[in-house]
Structure formats: structure tokens, C-alpha cells
Design a protein around this motif. Sequence first.
Motif, mmCIF file in Angstrom:
data_model
loop_
_atom_site.group_PDB
_atom_site.id
_atom_site.type_symbol
_atom_site.label_atom_id
_atom_site.label_comp_id
_atom_site.label_asym_id
_atom_site.label_seq_id
_atom_site.Cartn_x
_atom_site.Cartn_y
_atom_site.Cartn_z
ATOM 1 N N VAL A 57 -2.338 -6.194 -22.704
ATOM 2 C CA VAL A 57 -0.554 -7.169 -22.253
ATOM 3 C C VAL A 57 -0.352 -5.673 -21.260
ATOM 4 O O VAL A 57 0.336 -6.580 -19.757
ATOM 5 N N VAL A 58 -0.493 -4.578 -21.213
ATOM 6 C CA VAL A 58 -0.156 -3.863 -20.581
ATOM 7 C C VAL A 58 -0.779 -3.157 -19.349
ATOM 8 O O VAL A 58 -0.602 -3.289 -18.476
ATOM 9 N N ALA A 59 -2.160 -3.840 -19.675
ATOM 10 C CA ALA A 59 -3.448 -3.281 -18.726
ATOM 11 C C ALA A 59 -3.121 -5.123 -17.993
ATOM 12 O O ALA A 59 -2.752 -4.599 -16.025
ATOM 13 N N ALA A 60 -2.810 -5.813 -18.013
ATOM 14 C CA ALA A 60 -2.434 -6.719 -17.538
ATOM 15 C C ALA A 60 -1.068 -7.184 -16.329
ATOM 16 O O ALA A 60 -0.800 -7.171 -15.275
ATOM 17 N N LEU A 61 -0.181 -6.431 -17.189
ATOM 18 C CA LEU A 61 1.161 -6.372 -16.282
ATOM 19 C C LEU A 61 1.471 -5.169 -15.173
ATOM 20 O O LEU A 61 2.254 -4.904 -14.180
ATOM 21 N N VAL A 62 0.353 -3.619 -15.873
ATOM 22 C CA VAL A 62 0.136 -2.608 -14.434
ATOM 23 C C VAL A 62 -0.605 -3.888 -14.026
ATOM 24 O O VAL A 62 -0.690 -3.572 -12.197
ATOM 25 N N ALA A 63 -1.772 -4.942 -13.735
ATOM 26 C CA ALA A 63 -2.675 -5.744 -12.491
ATOM 27 C C ALA A 63 -0.943 -6.448 -11.937
ATOM 28 O O ALA A 63 -1.151 -6.659 -10.598
ATOM 29 N N VAL A 64 -0.020 -7.281 -12.686
ATOM 30 C CA VAL A 64 0.587 -7.784 -11.927
ATOM 31 C C VAL A 64 1.793 -7.201 -10.745
ATOM 32 O O VAL A 64 2.036 -7.060 -10.347
ATOM 33 N N LEU A 65 2.060 -5.335 -10.869
ATOM 34 C CA LEU A 65 2.483 -5.255 -10.898
ATOM 35 C C LEU A 65 1.826 -4.740 -9.024
ATOM 36 O O LEU A 65 2.609 -4.937 -8.018
ATOM 37 N N GLY A 66 0.779 -4.290 -9.897
ATOM 38 C CA GLY A 66 -0.057 -4.230 -8.655
ATOM 39 C C GLY A 66 -0.495 -5.132 -7.516
ATOM 40 O O GLY A 66 -0.215 -5.618 -6.321
ATOM 41 N N LEU A 67 0.023 -6.564 -7.698
ATOM 42 C CA LEU A 67 -0.088 -7.670 -6.792
ATOM 43 C C LEU A 67 1.149 -7.655 -5.837
ATOM 44 O O LEU A 67 1.854 -8.118 -5.086
ATOM 45 N N VAL A 68 2.705 -7.505 -6.950
ATOM 46 C CA VAL A 68 3.579 -7.383 -6.853
ATOM 47 C C VAL A 68 3.630 -6.076 -5.859
ATOM 48 O O VAL A 68 4.526 -6.559 -4.092
ATOM 49 N N ALA A 69 3.535 -5.303 -6.108
ATOM 50 C CA ALA A 69 3.585 -3.955 -5.175
ATOM 51 C C ALA A 69 2.561 -4.119 -3.374
ATOM 52 O O ALA A 69 2.804 -3.227 -2.176
ATOM 53 N N THR A 70 1.059 -5.366 -3.646
ATOM 54 C CA THR A 70 0.641 -5.058 -2.738
ATOM 55 C C THR A 70 1.240 -6.118 -1.397
ATOM 56 O O THR A 70 1.202 -5.818 -0.328
ATOM 57 N N GLY A 71 2.485 -7.100 -2.040
ATOM 58 C CA GLY A 71 2.492 -8.635 -1.222
ATOM 59 C C GLY A 71 4.095 -7.196 -0.422
ATOM 60 O O GLY A 71 4.554 -7.751 0.630
ATOM 61 N N ALA A 72 4.278 -6.651 -1.810
ATOM 62 C CA ALA A 72 5.417 -5.645 -0.623
ATOM 63 C C ALA A 72 4.916 -4.936 0.242
ATOM 64 O O ALA A 72 5.741 -4.968 1.804
ATOM 65 N N PHE A 73 4.342 -4.594 0.406
ATOM 66 C CA PHE A 73 2.961 -3.045 1.251
ATOM 67 C C PHE A 73 2.850 -4.208 2.051
ATOM 68 O O PHE A 73 3.038 -3.696 3.394
ATOM 69 N N TRP A 74 2.247 -5.584 2.077
ATOM 70 C CA TRP A 74 1.785 -6.492 3.129
ATOM 71 C C TRP A 74 2.778 -6.588 3.932
ATOM 72 O O TRP A 74 2.414 -6.813 5.242
ATOM 73 N N THR A 75 4.074 -6.647 3.711
ATOM 74 C CA THR A 75 5.122 -7.702 4.094
ATOM 75 C C THR A 75 5.653 -6.160 4.635
ATOM 76 O O THR A 75 6.279 -6.373 6.031
ATOM 77 N N LEU A 76 5.893 -5.222 4.230
ATOM 78 C CA LEU A 76 5.897 -4.009 5.310
ATOM 79 C C LEU A 76 5.189 -3.699 6.721
ATOM 80 O O LEU A 76 6.026 -3.540 7.803
ATOM 81 N N GLU A 77 4.262 -4.101 6.078
ATOM 82 C CA GLU A 77 3.386 -3.235 7.077
ATOM 83 C C GLU A 77 3.960 -4.942 8.070
ATOM 84 O O GLU A 77 3.117 -4.487 9.785
ATOM 85 N N SER A 78 3.594 -5.841 8.110
ATOM 86 C CA SER A 78 3.958 -7.102 8.849
ATOM 87 C C SER A 78 4.893 -7.271 10.165
ATOM 88 O O SER A 78 4.987 -7.568 10.730
ATOM 89 N N ARG A 79 6.519 -6.736 9.356
ATOM 90 C CA ARG A 79 7.274 -5.896 10.076
ATOM 91 C C ARG A 79 7.198 -5.111 11.121
ATOM 92 O O ARG A 79 7.559 -4.780 12.199
ATOM 93 N N THR A 80 6.063 -3.388 10.257
ATOM 94 C CA THR A 80 6.586 -2.696 11.112
ATOM 95 C C THR A 80 5.448 -2.629 12.054
ATOM 96 O O THR A 80 5.679 -2.021 13.183
ATOM 97 N N ARG A 81 4.377 -3.801 12.224
ATOM 98 C CA ARG A 81 4.013 -4.107 13.309
ATOM 99 C C ARG A 81 4.025 -4.391 13.928
ATOM 100 O O ARG A 81 4.275 -4.337 15.549
ATOM 101 N N GLN A 82 4.661 -5.392 14.078
ATOM 102 C CA GLN A 82 5.874 -6.233 14.793
ATOM 103 C C GLN A 82 6.817 -4.898 15.925
ATOM 104 O O GLN A 82 6.760 -4.814 16.626
ATOM 105 N N LEU A 83 7.370 -4.366 15.267
ATOM 106 C CA LEU A 83 8.026 -3.247 15.567
ATOM 107 C C LEU A 83 7.187 -1.784 17.290
ATOM 108 O O LEU A 83 7.839 -1.387 17.708
ATOM 109 N N VAL A 84 5.901 -1.824 16.437
ATOM 110 C CA VAL A 84 5.522 -1.350 17.064
ATOM 111 C C VAL A 84 5.031 -2.241 18.189
ATOM 112 O O VAL A 84 4.641 -1.534 19.453
ATOM 113 N N HIS A 85 4.861 -3.080 18.450
ATOM 114 C CA HIS A 85 4.732 -4.383 19.758
ATOM 115 C C HIS A 85 5.698 -3.497 19.682
ATOM 116 O O HIS A 85 5.676 -4.084 21.735
#
Length: 151
Positions: A57-85
Motif C-alpha cells: 500500500v505504501v509502495a502504491a502511494l509512493v507511485a501515485v505521488l510520483g504520478l502527481v509530481a510528474t504532472g506538476a513538473f510537466w505543467t511547470l515545464e510547459s509554462r517555463t518553455r512558453q516564457l523562454v520563447h
Amino acid sequence: MSDDSRLSADEARVFDHGWRWFSLHADQRMRAMNFFLVAAAFLTVSYIGALDDERHVVAALVAVLGLVATGAFWTLESRTRQLVHVGEAAMKAVEGRLAETTGLEAAHLTAIADDRAPAGLTYSTAFRAIYAAFTVGALTAAVFAVCGAAR
């Protein structure tokens, strides 16, 4: 060189402002990716540790946290890419003026770099591949952990 072949003080300020903007956001973009890679490493080690202790259960929660973190970083990357342009656009405009006033087409540095970039080989492509790979890995890990918990 005649006076009409020089950039005005305003054009130089626009270029400087564009460069500083570009530099700030490009640096933030790289730092965010570095931070993501460190976070992904910690999450991976935590996931493996939880599985070793048969805490599925803890392993599953860590994996879900990884998904959430990846989504957050991917969103941040998209916005930062726009600002670079945005910064690149300001620099391209002044580089165009510089090329025009000096007669040197090589002054179009930003445009030349864009034209010579190998198809598909950009920071954006590499970052998306890393985020996509971690997303697939985290999803697989979550399913594996849940299946292990169901036994």
C-alpha cells in the motif's frame, strides 16, 4: 560605420531585457528538470524500499505521488518553455534589426539556431520523453504494488 547602422539605446535595452528574461527562465527550466530527477530518484528508492518490506500500500502511494509530481513538473515545464520563447522573440526582433543595420545575416543567431536544430532533438522533446517515461514507470509501479497488496 554610420550612425544609422548602429542599434539605438532602446534597441540595446530591449535586447538586454530579452536576454535576461530568456536566461532567467532557461535557467529555471534546467533547475526544475534537475530537481525532478532528484525527486524521481528518491521516489524510486522509496518505492523499492516499500516493496522490499512488503508494504504494498505504501509502495502504491509512493507511485501515485510520483504520478502527481510528474504532472506538476510537466505543467511547470510547459509554462517555463512558453516564457523562454517570449525572451527569444524579443531577441529575434533585435537580431533582425542588427542584421539589417550591419548587413551581417549571421546576426540572426536565434533564428539560425532554430533552423539548424535537428528535427525532434530539442530540450522540449527530451524533457517530455523523461516525463512520459517516468509516468509510464510510475503507473506500472502503482499497478504492480496494488496487485501485490491484493495477494
